[in-house]
Design an enzyme around this catalytic site. Structure first.
Site, PDB file in Angstrom:
ATOM      1  N   ASP A 109      -5.308  -6.356   6.300  1.00 22.50           N
ATOM      2  CA  ASP A 109      -6.513  -5.931   5.600  1.00 22.50           C
ATOM      3  C   ASP A 109      -7.363  -7.137   5.223  1.00 22.50           C
ATOM      4  O   ASP A 109      -8.571  -7.188   5.485  1.00 22.50           O
ATOM      5  CB  ASP A 109      -6.109  -5.143   4.352  1.00 22.50           C
ATOM      6  CG  ASP A 109      -7.247  -4.316   3.776  1.00 22.50           C
ATOM      7  OD1 ASP A 109      -8.346  -4.289   4.374  1.00 22.50           O
ATOM      8  OD2 ASP A 109      -7.054  -3.693   2.728  1.00 22.50           O
TER       9      ASP A 109
ATOM     10  N   ASP B 172     -10.959  -8.626   7.250  1.00 23.33           N
ATOM     11  CA  ASP B 172     -12.227  -8.731   6.523  1.00 23.33           C
ATOM     12  C   ASP B 172     -12.756 -10.157   6.565  1.00 23.33           C
ATOM     13  O   ASP B 172     -13.979 -10.381   6.649  1.00 23.33           O
ATOM     14  CB  ASP B 172     -12.040  -8.286   5.072  1.00 23.33           C
ATOM     15  CG  ASP B 172     -12.168  -6.780   4.905  1.00 23.33           C
ATOM     16  OD1 ASP B 172     -12.075  -6.067   5.926  1.00 23.33           O
ATOM     17  OD2 ASP B 172     -12.346  -6.316   3.769  1.00 23.33           O
TER      18      ASP B 172
ATOM     19  N   ASP C 250      -1.714 -17.551   4.917  1.00 17.54           N
ATOM     20  CA  ASP C 250      -2.696 -18.374   4.228  1.00 17.54           C
ATOM     21  C   ASP C 250      -3.195 -19.503   5.122  1.00 17.54           C
ATOM     22  O   ASP C 250      -4.388 -19.828   5.133  1.00 17.54           O
ATOM     23  CB  ASP C 250      -2.135 -18.912   2.906  1.00 17.54           C
ATOM     24  CG  ASP C 250      -0.748 -19.531   3.039  1.00 17.54           C
ATOM     25  OD1 ASP C 250      -0.114 -19.351   4.087  1.00 17.54           O
ATOM     26  OD2 ASP C 250      -0.313 -20.192   2.082  1.00 17.54           O
TER      27      ASP C 250
ATOM     28  N   TYR D 164       0.817  -1.215   0.000  1.00 20.09           N
ATOM     29  CA  TYR D 164       0.000   0.000   0.000  1.00 20.09           C
ATOM     30  C   TYR D 164       0.852   1.268   0.000  1.00 20.09           C
ATOM     31  O   TYR D 164       0.325   2.365   0.125  1.00 20.09           O
ATOM     32  CB  TYR D 164      -0.942   0.003   1.205  1.00 20.09           C
ATOM     33  CG  TYR D 164      -2.056  -1.019   1.135  1.00 20.09           C
ATOM     34  CD1 TYR D 164      -2.217  -1.829   0.024  1.00 20.09           C
ATOM     35  CD2 TYR D 164      -2.945  -1.172   2.188  1.00 20.09           C
ATOM     36  CE1 TYR D 164      -3.231  -2.765  -0.037  1.00 20.09           C
ATOM     37  CE2 TYR D 164      -3.967  -2.111   2.130  1.00 20.09           C
ATOM     38  CZ  TYR D 164      -4.096  -2.909   1.019  1.00 20.09           C
ATOM     39  OH  TYR D 164      -5.111  -3.840   0.955  1.00 20.09           O
TER      40      TYR D 164
ATOM     41  N   LYS E 115       4.294 -14.119   5.521  1.00 18.83           N
ATOM     42  CA  LYS E 115       4.482 -15.036   4.388  1.00 18.83           C
ATOM     43  C   LYS E 115       5.972 -15.074   4.037  1.00 18.83           C
ATOM     44  O   LYS E 115       6.374 -14.991   2.879  1.00 18.83           O
ATOM     45  CB  LYS E 115       3.639 -14.560   3.202  1.00 18.83           C
ATOM     46  CG  LYS E 115       3.488 -15.593   2.098  1.00 18.83           C
ATOM     47  CD  LYS E 115       2.753 -16.853   2.534  1.00 18.83           C
ATOM     48  CE  LYS E 115       2.582 -17.789   1.339  1.00 18.83           C
ATOM     49  NZ  LYS E 115       2.149 -19.131   1.766  1.00 18.83           N
TER      50      LYS E 115
END
Length: 325
Positions: free
Chosen positions: A222, A226, A198, A120, A166
């Protein structure tokens, strides 16, 4: 001294849920003064920019900001506003409430997300026909800062920390993130677990109770937060805070919801809970606890907006919260 709160409703249902949250803040009466500023799609159409400089100045000068949502111009609004308050941490609680049909009623966790860099950071390039790039930025300083914040946040609540990453694929960038986290943990004598993001997505669905505070880079936080919204009944229940060293901006996680905007039936719970986070940020802990308790009681007993199976209006739910106060 009177504390000043900048109020930026934005677009869509932000125009409905933010005024509802302001009514609740006025009801608990910590002595705030409110100054409204504008941002978003409608402002862009009228003034040629979605975020006027006057709005940025208002937010910078305020003690804290309550923000609603922005539509197509969201990236041009919320990212500069987060920068205006010096935000480096995005705090997103995800909790299931009594009376709300939740996929995982045992969910009660908090994401502490790095808020300034990662993918971002905005470094994208068009190298030629059909070829684009995105540069992921991870610095030691920002990684240390979010780790220090996350460990302190967890320690205040007696919570365990899990670091999502990750690094098995992004060895250099997430490797540096993990190295900084480990250095801070060693300095503070803190303990933590790690989880590949993941794998965590699967484990959150299967058993969210194994997590308390999750510290993670920007994009991971993010996406995972969600996902957690789906465990507790939807985005209409998730508040968030963009926290800086002194200032802060607080916003519901949901967007503008154009399908119901203007109908007066948007769920104000996330906006009101964001206002409770604002109260805590300004050390009005008693008032914050009262607001949270009132929201929880209304979620359990009603009235409820249509997204939660009821027929109440935004104003009716806000009024019920104020009555509980």
């Amino acid at each position: 001294m009177t504390e000043e709160i900048a109020v930026v409703p934005g677009d869509g249902i932000g125009q409905e849920v933010v005024p509802a949250a302001v009514r609740v803040l006025e009801a608990v009466d910590p002595g705030f003064s409110f100054v409204e500023a504008e941002a978003g799609d409608a402002v862009a159409a009228a003034r040629g920019t979605p975020l006027p400089e006057s709005t940025v100045e208002t937010v910078e000068a305020a003690d804290a900001t309550l923000f609603g949502a922005a539509g197509e111009t969201a990236a041009d609004v919320i990212l500069p506003l987060r920068e205006a308050v010096g935000s480096f941490a995005n705090v997103r609680p995800a909790r299931a409430y009594p009376g709300v049909d939740a996929l995982r009623p045992e969910t009660d966790l908090v994401f502490v997300r790095e808020n300034t860099e990662g993918v971002y950071a905005g470094h994208e390039s068009d190298l030629g026909e059909g070829v684009t790039t995105l540069t992921r930025v991870v610095t030691e300083s920002a990684s240390r800062r979010i780790a220090e914040f996350g460990f302190a946040y967890a320690a205040e609540r007696g919570a365990d920390v899990t670091v999502a990453h990750k690094a098995n694929v992004m060895r250099t960038t997430d490797g540096q993130f993990l190295h900084a986290v480990d250095a801070v943990a060693s300095e503070q004598g803190a303990t933590y677990d790690t989880e590949l993001l993941d794998a965590m997505a699967t484990k959150l669905l299967l058993d969210p109770s194994q997590y308390d505070v999750i510290v993670c880079p920007n994009l991971a936080g993010d996406v995972l937060s969600d996902l957690a919204a789906g465990l507790v009944g939807g985005l209409g229940l998730l508040p968030s805070g963009n926290v800086g060293a002194e200032n802060g901006l607080f916003e519901p996680v949901h967007g503008t919801a154009p399908d119901i905007a203007g109908e007066g039936v948007a769920n104000p719970s996330a906006a009101i809970l964001s206002a409770a986070m604002l109260l805590s940020h300004l050390c009005h802990d008693g008032e914050a606890a009262r607001v949270r308790s009132a929201v929880e009681a209304v979620l359990e007993d009603g009235p409820r907006t249509p997204d939660l199976g009821g027929s109440a209006t935004t104003d009716a739910v806000a009024g019920a919260v104020i009555d509980r106060l």
